[in-house]
Design a protein around this motif. Structure first.
Motif, PDB file in Angstrom:
ATOM      1  N   ASP A 148       0.840  -1.204   0.000  1.00 35.09           N
ATOM      2  CA  ASP A 148       0.000   0.000   0.000  1.00 35.09           C
ATOM      3  C   ASP A 148       0.870   1.248   0.000  1.00 35.09           C
ATOM      4  N   MET A 149       0.562   2.206  -0.891  1.00 37.16           N
ATOM      5  CA  MET A 149       1.331   3.445  -0.969  1.00 37.16           C
ATOM      6  C   MET A 149       1.137   4.282   0.300  1.00 37.16           C
ATOM      7  N   SER A 168      -1.019   8.268   0.515  1.00 37.41           N
ATOM      8  CA  SER A 168      -1.632   8.414  -0.808  1.00 37.41           C
ATOM      9  C   SER A 168      -2.710   9.494  -0.847  1.00 37.41           C
ATOM     10  N   TYR A 191      -2.041  12.702 -10.228  1.00 40.43           N
ATOM     11  CA  TYR A 191      -1.900  11.566  -9.308  1.00 40.43           C
ATOM     12  C   TYR A 191      -2.028  10.252 -10.077  1.00 40.43           C
ATOM     13  N   LEU A 204       0.661   7.309 -10.424  1.00 33.37           N
ATOM     14  CA  LEU A 204       0.310   5.948 -10.069  1.00 33.37           C
ATOM     15  C   LEU A 204       0.725   4.974 -11.175  1.00 33.37           C
ATOM     16  N   TYR A 215       4.435   4.607 -10.945  1.00 35.54           N
ATOM     17  CA  TYR A 215       4.723   3.860  -9.717  1.00 35.54           C
ATOM     18  C   TYR A 215       4.554   2.357  -9.944  1.00 35.54           C
ATOM     19  N   ASP A 265      -4.453   2.591  -4.816  1.00 36.87           N
ATOM     20  CA  ASP A 265      -3.009   2.761  -4.616  1.00 36.87           C
ATOM     21  C   ASP A 265      -2.383   1.516  -3.989  1.00 36.87           C
ATOM     22  N   PRO A 313       6.641   8.301  -3.971  1.00 34.37           N
ATOM     23  CA  PRO A 313       5.644   7.303  -3.556  1.00 34.37           C
ATOM     24  C   PRO A 313       6.264   6.054  -2.925  1.00 34.37           C
ATOM     25  N   PHE A 317       6.094   2.836  -0.021  1.00 32.80           N
ATOM     26  CA  PHE A 317       4.999   1.928   0.318  1.00 32.80           C
ATOM     27  C   PHE A 317       5.339   1.082   1.539  1.00 32.80           C
TER      28      PHE A 317
END
Length: 364
Positions: free
Chosen positions: A189-190, A193, A205, A209, A212, A233, A276, A278
Protein backbone atom coordinates in the motif's frame (compact mmCIF):
# COMPACT_ATOMS: atom_id res chain seq x y z
CA UNK A 1 23.52 -20.87 -17.97
CA UNK A 2 20.29 -20.57 -15.99
CA UNK A 3 17.73 -18.17 -17.44
CA UNK A 4 16.42 -15.36 -15.27
CA UNK A 5 12.73 -15.04 -14.42
CA UNK A 6 12.42 -12.03 -16.73
CA UNK A 7 14.01 -13.90 -19.66
CA UNK A 8 11.74 -16.91 -19.08
CA UNK A 9 8.68 -14.66 -18.99
CA UNK A 10 9.71 -12.91 -22.20
CA UNK A 11 10.22 -16.25 -23.97
CA UNK A 12 6.78 -17.45 -22.81
CA UNK A 13 5.24 -14.22 -24.10
CA UNK A 14 6.96 -14.43 -27.51
CA UNK A 15 6.30 -18.12 -28.31
CA UNK A 16 2.50 -17.66 -28.87
CA UNK A 17 3.26 -15.21 -31.71
CA UNK A 18 5.23 -17.92 -33.52
CA UNK A 19 2.41 -20.43 -32.95
CA UNK A 20 -0.23 -17.99 -34.26
CA UNK A 21 1.75 -17.34 -37.45
CA UNK A 22 2.56 -21.02 -37.98
CA UNK A 23 -1.08 -22.12 -37.60
CA UNK A 24 -2.51 -19.45 -39.90
CA UNK A 25 0.35 -19.85 -42.39
CA UNK A 26 -0.25 -23.59 -42.65
CA UNK A 27 -4.02 -22.99 -42.90
CA UNK A 28 -3.63 -20.49 -45.77
CA UNK A 29 -1.24 -22.78 -47.66
CA UNK A 30 -3.67 -25.68 -47.29
CA UNK A 31 -6.62 -23.56 -48.49
CA UNK A 32 -4.63 -22.41 -51.54
CA UNK A 33 -3.57 -25.97 -52.32
CA UNK A 34 -7.16 -27.23 -51.97
CA UNK A 35 -8.51 -24.41 -54.16
CA UNK A 36 -5.93 -24.94 -56.94
CA UNK A 37 -6.35 -28.71 -56.92
CA UNK A 38 -2.82 -29.56 -58.03
CA UNK A 39 0.50 -27.85 -58.69
CA UNK A 40 -0.12 -27.79 -62.48
CA UNK A 41 -2.78 -25.11 -62.02
CA UNK A 42 -0.57 -22.85 -59.91
CA UNK A 43 -0.18 -19.26 -61.27
CA UNK A 44 3.16 -18.45 -62.89
CA UNK A 45 3.70 -15.69 -60.34
CA UNK A 46 3.54 -18.16 -57.44
CA UNK A 47 6.31 -20.49 -56.28
CA UNK A 48 5.59 -24.19 -56.77
CA UNK A 49 5.55 -26.03 -53.47
CA UNK A 50 7.61 -29.11 -52.77
CA UNK A 51 8.73 -30.58 -49.45
CA UNK A 52 11.81 -28.32 -49.16
CA UNK A 53 9.98 -25.13 -50.12
CA UNK A 54 7.06 -25.97 -47.82
CA UNK A 55 9.46 -26.53 -44.91
CA UNK A 56 11.22 -23.25 -45.74
CA UNK A 57 7.87 -21.40 -45.95
CA UNK A 58 6.51 -22.69 -42.64
CA UNK A 59 9.84 -22.13 -40.88
CA UNK A 60 10.01 -18.61 -42.27
CA UNK A 61 6.41 -17.85 -41.26
CA UNK A 62 7.10 -19.06 -37.71
CA UNK A 63 10.27 -16.96 -37.48
CA UNK A 64 8.34 -13.91 -38.72
CA UNK A 65 5.81 -14.47 -35.94
CA UNK A 66 8.56 -14.76 -33.33
CA UNK A 67 10.17 -11.60 -34.70
CA UNK A 68 6.85 -9.75 -34.46
CA UNK A 69 6.57 -10.90 -30.84
CA UNK A 70 10.11 -9.73 -30.14
CA UNK A 71 9.48 -6.31 -31.69
CA UNK A 72 6.22 -5.98 -29.76
CA UNK A 73 7.81 -6.90 -26.46
CA UNK A 74 11.04 -4.93 -26.67
CA UNK A 75 10.16 -1.92 -28.78
CA UNK A 76 6.74 -1.14 -30.26
CA UNK A 77 4.66 -1.83 -27.16
CA UNK A 78 6.65 0.73 -25.18
CA UNK A 79 6.74 3.20 -28.10
CA UNK A 80 2.93 3.33 -28.33
CA UNK A 81 2.18 2.67 -24.64
CA UNK A 82 0.32 5.96 -24.11
CA UNK A 83 -1.58 5.92 -27.43
CA UNK A 84 -5.22 4.91 -27.89
CA UNK A 85 -6.06 1.41 -29.06
CA UNK A 86 -6.99 2.53 -32.61
CA UNK A 87 -3.87 4.71 -33.02
CA UNK A 88 -1.70 1.94 -31.59
CA UNK A 89 -3.04 -0.77 -33.92
CA UNK A 90 -2.97 1.48 -37.03
CA UNK A 91 0.57 2.73 -36.38
CA UNK A 92 1.91 -0.75 -35.75
CA UNK A 93 0.12 -2.05 -38.84
CA UNK A 94 1.81 0.54 -41.09
CA UNK A 95 5.24 -0.16 -39.60
CA UNK A 96 4.83 -3.90 -40.13
CA UNK A 97 3.51 -3.35 -43.69
CA UNK A 98 6.77 -1.65 -44.65
CA UNK A 99 8.69 -4.40 -42.88
CA UNK A 100 6.76 -7.11 -44.75
CA UNK A 101 7.48 -5.55 -48.16
CA UNK A 102 11.20 -5.88 -47.45
CA UNK A 103 10.78 -9.36 -46.01
CA UNK A 104 8.74 -10.62 -48.97
CA UNK A 105 11.34 -9.20 -51.36
CA UNK A 106 14.03 -11.29 -49.66
CA UNK A 107 12.12 -14.52 -48.97
CA UNK A 108 10.38 -14.70 -52.37
CA UNK A 109 13.68 -14.55 -54.19
CA UNK A 110 15.14 -17.26 -51.95
CA UNK A 111 12.10 -19.51 -52.59
CA UNK A 112 12.23 -18.78 -56.35
CA UNK A 113 15.92 -19.61 -56.50
CA UNK A 114 15.14 -22.90 -54.74
CA UNK A 115 12.45 -23.62 -57.34
CA UNK A 116 14.80 -22.91 -60.26
CA UNK A 117 17.76 -24.55 -58.52
CA UNK A 118 19.88 -21.49 -59.16
CA UNK A 119 21.34 -18.38 -57.51
CA UNK A 120 19.14 -15.59 -56.11
CA UNK A 121 20.95 -13.29 -58.55
CA UNK A 122 19.72 -15.23 -61.58
CA UNK A 123 17.74 -13.05 -64.02
CA UNK A 124 14.80 -15.50 -63.97
CA UNK A 125 14.45 -15.03 -60.20
CA UNK A 126 14.29 -11.25 -60.54
CA UNK A 127 11.77 -11.41 -63.41
CA UNK A 128 9.57 -13.76 -61.41
CA UNK A 129 9.62 -11.36 -58.43
CA UNK A 130 8.64 -8.38 -60.63
CA UNK A 131 5.76 -10.40 -62.09
CA UNK A 132 4.76 -11.48 -58.56
CA UNK A 133 4.86 -7.91 -57.22
CA UNK A 134 2.24 -6.70 -59.71
CA UNK A 135 0.07 -9.82 -59.46
CA UNK A 136 -2.99 -10.95 -57.54
CA UNK A 137 -0.68 -13.46 -55.82
CA UNK A 138 1.08 -10.58 -54.04
CA UNK A 139 -2.26 -9.13 -52.97
CA UNK A 140 -3.26 -12.55 -51.60
CA UNK A 141 0.05 -12.85 -49.73
CA UNK A 142 -0.36 -9.39 -48.14
CA UNK A 143 -3.91 -10.23 -47.07
CA UNK A 144 -2.71 -13.43 -45.44
CA UNK A 145 0.13 -11.65 -43.65
CA UNK A 146 -2.20 -8.83 -42.59
CA UNK A 147 -4.69 -11.29 -41.10
CA UNK A 148 -1.98 -13.12 -39.13
CA UNK A 149 -0.60 -9.75 -38.00
CA UNK A 150 -4.01 -8.50 -36.88
CA UNK A 151 -4.66 -11.66 -34.83
CA UNK A 152 -1.23 -11.45 -33.18
CA UNK A 153 -1.65 -7.72 -32.39
CA UNK A 154 -5.06 -8.39 -30.84
CA UNK A 155 -3.52 -11.23 -28.84
CA UNK A 156 -0.77 -8.84 -27.65
CA UNK A 157 -3.33 -6.27 -26.48
CA UNK A 158 -5.54 -8.83 -24.71
CA UNK A 159 -2.49 -10.43 -23.08
CA UNK A 160 -1.22 -7.02 -21.96
CA UNK A 161 -4.55 -6.11 -20.39
CA UNK A 162 -5.46 -9.45 -18.80
CA UNK A 163 -1.94 -10.63 -18.01
CA UNK A 164 -0.07 -13.48 -19.67
CA UNK A 165 -0.80 -16.08 -16.98
CA UNK A 166 -4.49 -15.14 -16.75
CA UNK A 167 -4.95 -15.45 -20.52
CA UNK A 168 -3.13 -18.79 -20.58
CA UNK A 169 -5.24 -20.09 -17.70
CA UNK A 170 -8.43 -19.09 -19.54
CA UNK A 171 -7.30 -20.89 -22.71
CA UNK A 172 -6.26 -24.06 -20.90
CA UNK A 173 -9.31 -24.04 -18.61
CA UNK A 174 -7.05 -24.57 -15.61
CA UNK A 175 -9.42 -22.78 -13.23
CA UNK A 176 -12.70 -23.55 -15.00
CA UNK A 177 -13.47 -25.66 -11.95
CA UNK A 178 -12.40 -24.31 -8.52
CA UNK A 179 -8.98 -25.49 -7.36
CA UNK A 180 -7.54 -25.43 -3.82
CA UNK A 181 -4.03 -23.92 -3.70
CA UNK A 182 -1.60 -22.76 -1.06
CA UNK A 183 -0.41 -19.27 -1.93
CA UNK A 184 1.61 -16.41 -0.53
CA UNK A 185 0.14 -12.91 -0.75
CA UNK A 186 1.70 -9.49 -0.44
CA UNK A 187 -0.47 -6.42 0.05
CA UNK A 188 1.64 -3.34 -0.79
CA UNK A 189 0.00 0.00 0.00
CA UNK A 190 1.33 3.45 -0.97
CA UNK A 191 2.15 5.68 1.98
CA UNK A 192 0.35 9.02 2.37
CA UNK A 193 -1.63 8.41 -0.81
CA UNK A 194 -4.51 10.65 0.27
CA UNK A 195 -2.31 13.70 0.85
CA UNK A 196 -0.39 13.00 -2.39
CA UNK A 197 -3.65 12.82 -4.35
CA UNK A 198 -4.89 16.06 -2.79
CA UNK A 199 -1.62 17.82 -3.57
CA UNK A 200 -1.30 16.61 -7.18
CA UNK A 201 -4.95 16.50 -8.24
CA UNK A 202 -6.65 13.51 -9.85
CA UNK A 203 -4.97 13.65 -13.27
CA UNK A 204 -1.36 14.05 -12.13
CA UNK A 205 -1.90 11.57 -9.31
CA UNK A 206 -3.14 9.01 -11.83
CA UNK A 207 -0.06 9.62 -14.00
CA UNK A 208 2.19 9.13 -10.98
CA UNK A 209 0.31 5.95 -10.07
CA UNK A 210 0.96 4.54 -13.55
CA UNK A 211 4.68 5.29 -13.25
CA UNK A 212 4.72 3.86 -9.72
CA UNK A 213 3.18 0.54 -10.79
CA UNK A 214 5.43 0.37 -13.86
CA UNK A 215 8.55 0.84 -11.71
CA UNK A 216 7.46 -1.96 -9.37
CA UNK A 217 6.80 -4.44 -12.18
CA UNK A 218 10.39 -5.49 -12.91
CA UNK A 219 10.99 -6.59 -9.30
CA UNK A 220 7.73 -8.58 -9.30
CA UNK A 221 8.59 -10.44 -12.50
CA UNK A 222 12.20 -11.02 -11.41
CA UNK A 223 10.99 -12.74 -8.25
CA UNK A 224 8.30 -14.87 -9.94
CA UNK A 225 5.41 -12.88 -8.50
CA UNK A 226 2.02 -12.50 -10.15
CA UNK A 227 -0.03 -9.32 -9.92
CA UNK A 228 -3.46 -10.34 -8.68
CA UNK A 229 -5.12 -6.94 -8.37
CA UNK A 230 -4.51 -3.21 -8.47
CA UNK A 231 -6.84 -1.66 -5.90
CA UNK A 232 -6.43 2.09 -6.09
CA UNK A 233 -3.01 2.76 -4.62
CA UNK A 234 -2.63 -0.83 -3.38
CA UNK A 235 -1.17 -3.74 -5.33
CA UNK A 236 -1.81 -7.37 -4.42
CA UNK A 237 0.95 -9.79 -5.45
CA UNK A 238 0.69 -13.57 -5.26
CA UNK A 239 2.98 -16.58 -5.46
CA UNK A 240 2.35 -20.28 -5.44
CA UNK A 241 3.96 -21.41 -2.19
CA UNK A 242 6.94 -23.19 -3.78
CA UNK A 243 7.73 -20.19 -6.02
CA UNK A 244 7.42 -17.71 -3.17
CA UNK A 245 9.67 -19.51 -0.70
CA UNK A 246 12.30 -20.55 -3.29
CA UNK A 247 15.31 -18.28 -2.74
CA UNK A 248 13.04 -16.19 -0.46
CA UNK A 249 11.44 -14.70 -3.57
CA UNK A 250 8.48 -13.17 -1.74
CA UNK A 251 10.73 -11.28 0.71
CA UNK A 252 13.33 -10.47 -1.92
CA UNK A 253 10.60 -9.01 -4.08
CA UNK A 254 9.78 -6.46 -1.38
CA UNK A 255 13.37 -5.25 -1.13
CA UNK A 256 13.79 -5.18 -4.92
CA UNK A 257 10.62 -3.10 -5.23
CA UNK A 258 11.96 -0.67 -2.63
CA UNK A 259 15.35 -0.47 -4.37
CA UNK A 260 13.84 0.12 -7.83
CA UNK A 261 11.66 2.93 -6.53
CA UNK A 262 14.58 4.52 -4.69
CA UNK A 263 16.61 4.61 -7.93
CA UNK A 264 13.95 6.89 -9.42
CA UNK A 265 13.38 9.06 -6.35
CA UNK A 266 14.91 12.15 -7.97
CA UNK A 267 12.71 11.66 -11.05
CA UNK A 268 9.54 11.51 -8.92
CA UNK A 269 10.55 14.54 -6.86
CA UNK A 270 11.38 16.56 -9.96
CA UNK A 271 8.18 15.64 -11.82
CA UNK A 272 5.63 15.40 -8.98
CA UNK A 273 7.30 16.91 -5.93
CA UNK A 274 6.50 13.73 -3.96
CA UNK A 275 8.08 10.29 -3.66
CA UNK A 276 5.64 7.30 -3.56
CA UNK A 277 7.02 4.93 -0.92
CA UNK A 278 5.00 1.93 0.32
CA UNK A 279 4.43 -0.48 3.21
CA UNK A 280 3.61 -4.17 2.87
CA UNK A 281 2.22 -7.21 4.65
CA UNK A 282 2.87 -10.87 3.77
CA UNK A 283 1.13 -14.08 4.79
CA UNK A 284 0.31 -17.44 3.25
CA UNK A 285 -2.52 -19.95 3.37
CA UNK A 286 -4.97 -21.98 1.37
CA UNK A 287 -7.24 -20.31 -1.16
CA UNK A 288 -9.83 -21.50 -3.64
CA UNK A 289 -8.94 -20.36 -7.14
CA UNK A 290 -11.37 -20.30 -10.05
CA UNK A 291 -13.02 -18.35 -12.84
CA UNK A 292 -15.79 -16.06 -11.68
CA UNK A 293 -18.06 -13.43 -13.18
CA UNK A 294 -21.06 -13.25 -15.51
CA UNK A 295 -20.48 -10.08 -17.55
CA UNK A 296 -16.70 -10.13 -17.09
CA UNK A 297 -14.60 -13.20 -16.35
CA UNK A 298 -11.54 -13.14 -14.12
CA UNK A 299 -9.39 -15.51 -12.09
CA UNK A 300 -10.50 -15.06 -8.49
CA UNK A 301 -8.97 -16.08 -5.15
CA UNK A 302 -11.10 -16.56 -2.09
CA UNK A 303 -9.94 -17.51 1.39
CA UNK A 304 -9.23 -16.16 4.85
CA UNK A 305 -5.57 -15.56 3.95
CA UNK A 306 -6.45 -12.50 1.86
CA UNK A 307 -8.33 -10.76 4.67
CA UNK A 308 -5.59 -11.69 7.12
CA UNK A 309 -2.81 -10.35 4.87
CA UNK A 310 -4.70 -7.09 4.36
CA UNK A 311 -5.05 -6.64 8.14
CA UNK A 312 -1.36 -7.47 8.68
CA UNK A 313 -0.44 -4.72 6.22
CA UNK A 314 -2.80 -2.36 8.02
CA UNK A 315 -0.75 -2.76 11.23
CA UNK A 316 2.49 -1.44 9.71
CA UNK A 317 1.84 2.10 10.96
CA UNK A 318 0.99 0.84 14.46
CA UNK A 319 4.32 -0.98 14.71
CA UNK A 320 6.26 1.78 12.91
CA UNK A 321 7.66 -0.53 10.21
CA UNK A 322 7.30 -0.79 6.43
CA UNK A 323 7.14 -4.59 6.36
CA UNK A 324 5.18 -7.06 8.47
CA UNK A 325 5.31 -10.80 7.84
CA UNK A 326 3.40 -13.52 9.64
CA UNK A 327 5.66 -15.72 11.77
CA UNK A 328 4.07 -18.72 10.00
CA UNK A 329 5.52 -17.50 6.70
CA UNK A 330 8.87 -16.60 8.25
CA UNK A 331 9.17 -20.20 9.43
CA UNK A 332 8.76 -21.38 5.81
CA UNK A 333 11.65 -19.20 4.60
CA UNK A 334 15.41 -19.49 4.90
CA UNK A 335 16.33 -16.14 6.46
CA UNK A 336 19.42 -17.17 8.44
CA UNK A 337 21.86 -15.52 6.04
CA UNK A 338 21.57 -11.94 4.87
CA UNK A 339 18.42 -11.09 6.83
CA UNK A 340 17.44 -10.06 10.34
CA UNK A 341 14.07 -11.05 11.79
CA UNK A 342 12.52 -9.14 14.67
CA UNK A 343 9.31 -10.38 16.31
CA UNK A 344 6.93 -7.41 16.66
CA UNK A 345 4.10 -8.86 18.66
CA UNK A 346 1.08 -11.13 18.66
CA UNK A 347 -1.97 -8.97 17.97
CA UNK A 348 -5.53 -10.19 17.89
CA UNK A 349 -6.53 -9.54 14.28
CA UNK A 350 -10.13 -8.57 13.63
CA UNK A 351 -12.23 -11.60 12.75
CA UNK A 352 -9.53 -14.07 13.88
CA UNK A 353 -10.01 -16.38 16.86
CA UNK A 354 -6.29 -17.04 17.40
CA UNK A 355 -3.71 -14.27 17.69
CA UNK A 356 -0.99 -14.25 15.04
CA UNK A 357 2.73 -13.67 15.62
CA UNK A 358 4.09 -10.94 13.38
CA UNK A 359 7.67 -10.10 12.47
CA UNK A 360 9.56 -7.58 10.41
CA UNK A 361 12.48 -8.50 8.19
CA UNK A 362 15.45 -6.30 7.33
CA UNK A 363 18.55 -6.78 5.20
CA UNK A 364 21.87 -7.19 6.99
Amino acid sequence: MKLSAITKRNIVRIIPFGIIWLVFGALFLWVEYAAIGNQENIPETAVRLDADILTFALTGITLIGLLVGLLELLFLNRLFEKKSFSVKITSKFLIYAAFFLILIFITFQIAASMEFGTSVFDERVWKKYVAFFFSITNVSTMIQLSFSLLVSLLYAEISENLGQNVLLNFFTGKYHKPVAETRIFMFADMKDSTSIAEQLGHIRYFEMLKSYYFDLSNAIVKNYGEVYQYIGDEIVISWKLKNGIAKNNCIHCYFDMKADLLKRKDVYLEKYGRFPDFKAGLHFGEVTTGEIGALKKEIFFTGDVLNTTARIQGLCNEYGVDLLVSKDLVDQLDLEHGYSVQIQGKPQLKGKIDALDLATVTLN
